[in-house]
Design a protein around this motif. Structure first.
Motif, mmCIF file in Angstrom:
data_model
loop_
_atom_site.group_PDB
_atom_site.id
_atom_site.type_symbol
_atom_site.label_atom_id
_atom_site.label_comp_id
_atom_site.label_asym_id
_atom_site.label_seq_id
_atom_site.Cartn_x
_atom_site.Cartn_y
_atom_site.Cartn_z
ATOM 1 N N TYR A 93 0.753 -1.048 -0.075
ATOM 2 C CA TYR A 93 -0.024 0.373 -0.076
ATOM 3 C C TYR A 93 0.579 1.615 -0.380
ATOM 4 O O TYR A 93 1.409 0.706 0.327
ATOM 5 N N CYS A 94 0.715 2.407 -0.455
ATOM 6 C CA CYS A 94 1.295 3.116 -0.464
ATOM 7 C C CYS A 94 0.414 3.895 0.209
ATOM 8 O O CYS A 94 -0.694 3.750 0.792
ATOM 9 N N ASN A 95 0.994 4.743 1.607
ATOM 10 C CA ASN A 95 0.468 6.296 2.558
ATOM 11 C C ASN A 95 0.525 7.781 2.123
ATOM 12 O O ASN A 95 2.054 7.903 1.689
ATOM 13 N N GLY A 96 0.178 8.216 1.907
ATOM 14 C CA GLY A 96 0.859 10.515 1.630
ATOM 15 C C GLY A 96 -0.454 10.478 2.488
ATOM 16 O O GLY A 96 -1.473 10.769 3.093
ATOM 17 N N ARG A 97 0.426 12.105 2.967
ATOM 18 C CA ARG A 97 -0.232 13.228 3.617
ATOM 19 C C ARG A 97 -0.378 14.097 1.814
ATOM 20 O O ARG A 97 0.633 14.564 1.816
ATOM 21 N N VAL A 98 -1.357 14.264 1.999
ATOM 22 C CA VAL A 98 -1.978 15.335 0.754
ATOM 23 C C VAL A 98 -2.956 16.079 0.528
ATOM 24 O O VAL A 98 -3.364 16.564 1.578
ATOM 25 N N VAL A 99 -2.931 17.367 0.428
ATOM 26 C CA VAL A 99 -3.237 18.143 -0.069
ATOM 27 C C VAL A 99 -4.742 18.506 -1.083
ATOM 28 O O VAL A 99 -3.635 18.186 -1.928
ATOM 29 N N GLY A 111 -4.565 4.761 -0.073
ATOM 30 C CA GLY A 111 -4.586 3.943 -1.723
ATOM 31 C C GLY A 111 -5.004 2.604 -1.506
ATOM 32 O O GLY A 111 -4.375 1.763 -0.691
ATOM 33 N N GLN A 112 -5.225 2.008 -1.867
ATOM 34 C CA GLN A 112 -5.632 0.711 -2.472
ATOM 35 C C GLN A 112 -4.536 0.453 -2.489
ATOM 36 O O GLN A 112 -3.627 0.612 -3.723
ATOM 37 N N GLY A 113 -4.579 -0.857 -2.881
ATOM 38 C CA GLY A 113 -3.592 -1.562 -2.799
ATOM 39 C C GLY A 113 -2.710 -2.233 -3.757
ATOM 40 O O GLY A 113 -3.649 -2.391 -4.278
ATOM 41 N N THR A 114 -1.312 -3.216 -3.724
ATOM 42 C CA THR A 114 -1.070 -3.952 -5.046
ATOM 43 C C THR A 114 -0.355 -5.601 -4.176
ATOM 44 O O THR A 114 -0.288 -4.963 -3.718
ATOM 45 N N LEU A 115 -1.050 -6.696 -4.943
ATOM 46 C CA LEU A 115 -0.053 -7.511 -4.920
ATOM 47 C C LEU A 115 0.734 -8.110 -5.539
ATOM 48 O O LEU A 115 1.289 -8.108 -6.262
ATOM 49 N N VAL A 116 2.076 -8.243 -3.859
ATOM 50 C CA VAL A 116 3.110 -8.424 -5.042
ATOM 51 C C VAL A 116 3.054 -10.326 -4.506
ATOM 52 O O VAL A 116 3.218 -10.423 -3.037
#
Length: 120
Positions: A93-99, A111-116
């Motif tokens: 998953y990606c995570n961020g501080r967004v404006v 965000g929605q994850g992606t399987l590895v």
């Protein structure tokens, strides 16, 4: 919203690069990071990177194998993974501080994850 992509099936020792894309509704992606999770386990920090790219942290299990980077012009982040091991198998998953607009507050966003999947 953030969207992670680039996951897939790879053999042990192989490489993958994940991308994190911010939607057009996001004005700016500030500090961000990558996390992963497998069933029954807590979410684990993989890598984090500040907006300026100067402050970077890696989880102990990926140091020396993964590289985090970003493209602020595109509001994107990347996770280059090399030397993949079966134990790297997880949803990333990606995570961020967004404006969302100039002068707005920051919001912590996942965000929605992606399987590895790494096969032995």
């Amino acid at each position: 919203q953030l969207q992670a992509s680039g996951g897939g099936l790879v053999q042990a020792g192989g490489s993958l690069t994940l991308s994190c894309t911010a939607s057009e509704t996001i004005f700016r992606l500030n500090d961000m990071g990558w996390y992963r999770q497998t069933p029954g386990k807590m979410r684990e920090m993989v890598a984090t990177i500040s907006r300026g790219g100067k402050i970077i942290n890696y989880g102990d299990s990926v140091k020396g194998r993964f590289t985090v980077s970003r493209d602020n012009a595109k509001n994107m982040g990347f996770l280059q993974m090399t030397g993949l091991k079966p134990e790297d198998t997880a949803v990333y998953y990606c995570n961020g501080r967004v404006v969302y607009s100039a002068g707005d507050y920051e919001y912590d966003t996942w965000g929605q994850g992606t399987l590895v999947t790494v096969s032995s």
